[in-house]
Design a protein around this motif. Structure first.
Motif, PDB file in Angstrom:
ATOM      1  N   ASP A  17     -14.716  -4.679  -8.830  1.00  0.00           N
ATOM      2  CA  ASP A  17     -15.579  -5.600  -9.588  1.00  0.00           C
ATOM      3  C   ASP A  17     -15.929  -6.819  -8.739  1.00  0.00           C
ATOM      4  N   LYS A  18     -14.924  -7.362  -8.055  1.00  0.00           N
ATOM      5  CA  LYS A  18     -15.169  -8.525  -7.192  1.00  0.00           C
ATOM      6  C   LYS A  18     -16.130  -8.166  -6.059  1.00  0.00           C
ATOM      7  N   LEU A  19     -15.899  -6.991  -5.474  1.00  0.00           N
ATOM      8  CA  LEU A  19     -16.761  -6.556  -4.371  1.00  0.00           C
ATOM      9  C   LEU A  19     -18.204  -6.372  -4.843  1.00  0.00           C
ATOM     10  N   ASP A  20     -18.372  -5.728  -5.998  1.00  0.00           N
ATOM     11  CA  ASP A  20     -19.730  -5.509  -6.517  1.00  0.00           C
ATOM     12  C   ASP A  20     -20.428  -6.827  -6.826  1.00  0.00           C
ATOM     13  N   LYS A  21     -19.665  -7.776  -7.377  1.00  0.00           N
ATOM     14  CA  LYS A  21     -20.241  -9.083  -7.692  1.00  0.00           C
ATOM     15  C   LYS A  21     -20.691  -9.783  -6.402  1.00  0.00           C
ATOM     16  N   TYR A  22     -19.823  -9.721  -5.391  1.00  0.00           N
ATOM     17  CA  TYR A  22     -20.146 -10.332  -4.100  1.00  0.00           C
ATOM     18  C   TYR A  22     -21.403  -9.696  -3.513  1.00  0.00           C
ATOM     19  N   MET A  23     -21.458  -8.359  -3.582  1.00  0.00           N
ATOM     20  CA  MET A  23     -22.617  -7.656  -3.010  1.00  0.00           C
ATOM     21  C   MET A  23     -23.908  -8.006  -3.739  1.00  0.00           C
ATOM     22  N   ARG A  24     -23.844  -8.129  -5.050  1.00  0.00           N
ATOM     23  CA  ARG A  24     -25.041  -8.514  -5.817  1.00  0.00           C
ATOM     24  C   ARG A  24     -25.512  -9.894  -5.404  1.00  0.00           C
ATOM     25  N   GLU A  25     -24.554 -10.846  -5.351  1.00  0.00           N
ATOM     26  CA  GLU A  25     -24.921 -12.225  -5.021  1.00  0.00           C
ATOM     27  C   GLU A  25     -25.441 -12.367  -3.598  1.00  0.00           C
ATOM     28  N   MET A  26     -24.861 -11.579  -2.686  1.00  0.00           N
ATOM     29  CA  MET A  26     -25.276 -11.676  -1.280  1.00  0.00           C
ATOM     30  C   MET A  26     -26.401 -10.697  -0.947  1.00  0.00           C
ATOM     31  N   LYS A  27     -26.853  -9.986  -1.972  1.00  0.00           N
ATOM     32  CA  LYS A  27     -27.914  -8.975  -1.805  1.00  0.00           C
ATOM     33  C   LYS A  27     -27.574  -7.953  -0.715  1.00  0.00           C
ATOM     34  N   LEU A  28     -26.359  -7.428  -0.789  1.00  0.00           N
ATOM     35  CA  LEU A  28     -25.916  -6.407   0.163  1.00  0.00           C
ATOM     36  C   LEU A  28     -25.879  -5.056  -0.545  1.00  0.00           C
ATOM     37  N   GLU A  29     -26.100  -3.992   0.225  1.00  0.00           N
ATOM     38  CA  GLU A  29     -26.162  -2.673  -0.412  1.00  0.00           C
ATOM     39  C   GLU A  29     -25.161  -1.659   0.130  1.00  0.00           C
ATOM     40  N   ASN A  30     -24.653  -1.891   1.336  1.00  0.00           N
ATOM     41  CA  ASN A  30     -23.802  -0.882   1.948  1.00  0.00           C
ATOM     42  C   ASN A  30     -22.314  -1.217   1.751  1.00  0.00           C
ATOM     43  N   ARG A  31     -21.745  -0.638   0.699  1.00  0.00           N
ATOM     44  CA  ARG A  31     -20.339  -0.918   0.375  1.00  0.00           C
ATOM     45  C   ARG A  31     -19.397  -0.420   1.468  1.00  0.00           C
ATOM     46  N   SER A  32     -19.686   0.759   2.009  1.00  0.00           N
ATOM     47  CA  SER A  32     -18.821   1.329   3.052  1.00  0.00           C
ATOM     48  C   SER A  32     -18.733   0.403   4.259  1.00  0.00           C
ATOM     49  N   LYS A  33     -19.879  -0.207   4.607  1.00  0.00           N
ATOM     50  CA  LYS A  33     -19.916  -1.088   5.774  1.00  0.00           C
ATOM     51  C   LYS A  33     -19.002  -2.309   5.546  1.00  0.00           C
ATOM     52  N   ILE A  34     -19.019  -2.841   4.338  1.00  0.00           N
ATOM     53  CA  ILE A  34     -18.175  -3.996   4.029  1.00  0.00           C
ATOM     54  C   ILE A  34     -16.698  -3.612   4.082  1.00  0.00           C
TER      55      ILE A  34
END
Ligand code: NI
Length: 132
Positions: A17-34
């Motif tokens: 949940d934290k990761l998804d929230k961070y990705m939304r706010e930072m406009k990032l799409e590649n979860r694997s890369k993070i």
């Protein structure tokens, strides 16, 4: 580009949940890369503890004041690697300490793993460098 391998890993709900929230706010799409970068960062910090030798650095911990006595007792067993300790009482319940260490990796590793096992230690971070 590096080759990739697909694996299946389980995460706690709150972590994702934290990761998804961070990705939304930072406009990032590649979860694997993070996740890949996070593991690289983890290994760059912890990897230094793997080999034999000497290191110096800082351990920073955030904890509930109840554990203070145990934490002090523990540090008295590692006088040979602890250079200094700064304790700050943050509020009625919580404290933080910045512990500077220098010495054998194996001893510092022991100290860290014992601290990590203490109940009421909420956050433990460290940063080390090689010392010859
Ligand atoms: Ni305190």
């Amino acid at each position: 580009m590096s080759k990739i391998r697909r694996i299946s890993i389980a995460f706690r709900n709150e972590t994702l949940d934290k990761l998804d929230k961070y990705m939304r706010e930072m406009k990032l799409e590649n979860r694997s890369k993070i996740v890949d970068e996070a593991i690289q960062l983890y290994l760059s910090e912890r990897g230094l503890l793997m080999r034999e030798g000497y290191i110096g650095g800082a351990i920073v911990i955030y904890f509930e004041h109840e554990v203070e006595h145990e934490l002090t007792e523990l540090q008295h067993e590692y006088l040979d690697v602890i250079i200094s300790n700064t304790h700050v009482h943050l509020d009625e319940k919580n404290c933080m300490e910045a512990i500077l260490v220098k010495g054998e990796k194996s001893k510092i590793k022991d100290l860290i793993s014992k601290m990590e096992r203490l109940r009421d230690v909420k956050v433990l971070r460290f940063s080390f460098f090689d010392v010859s």
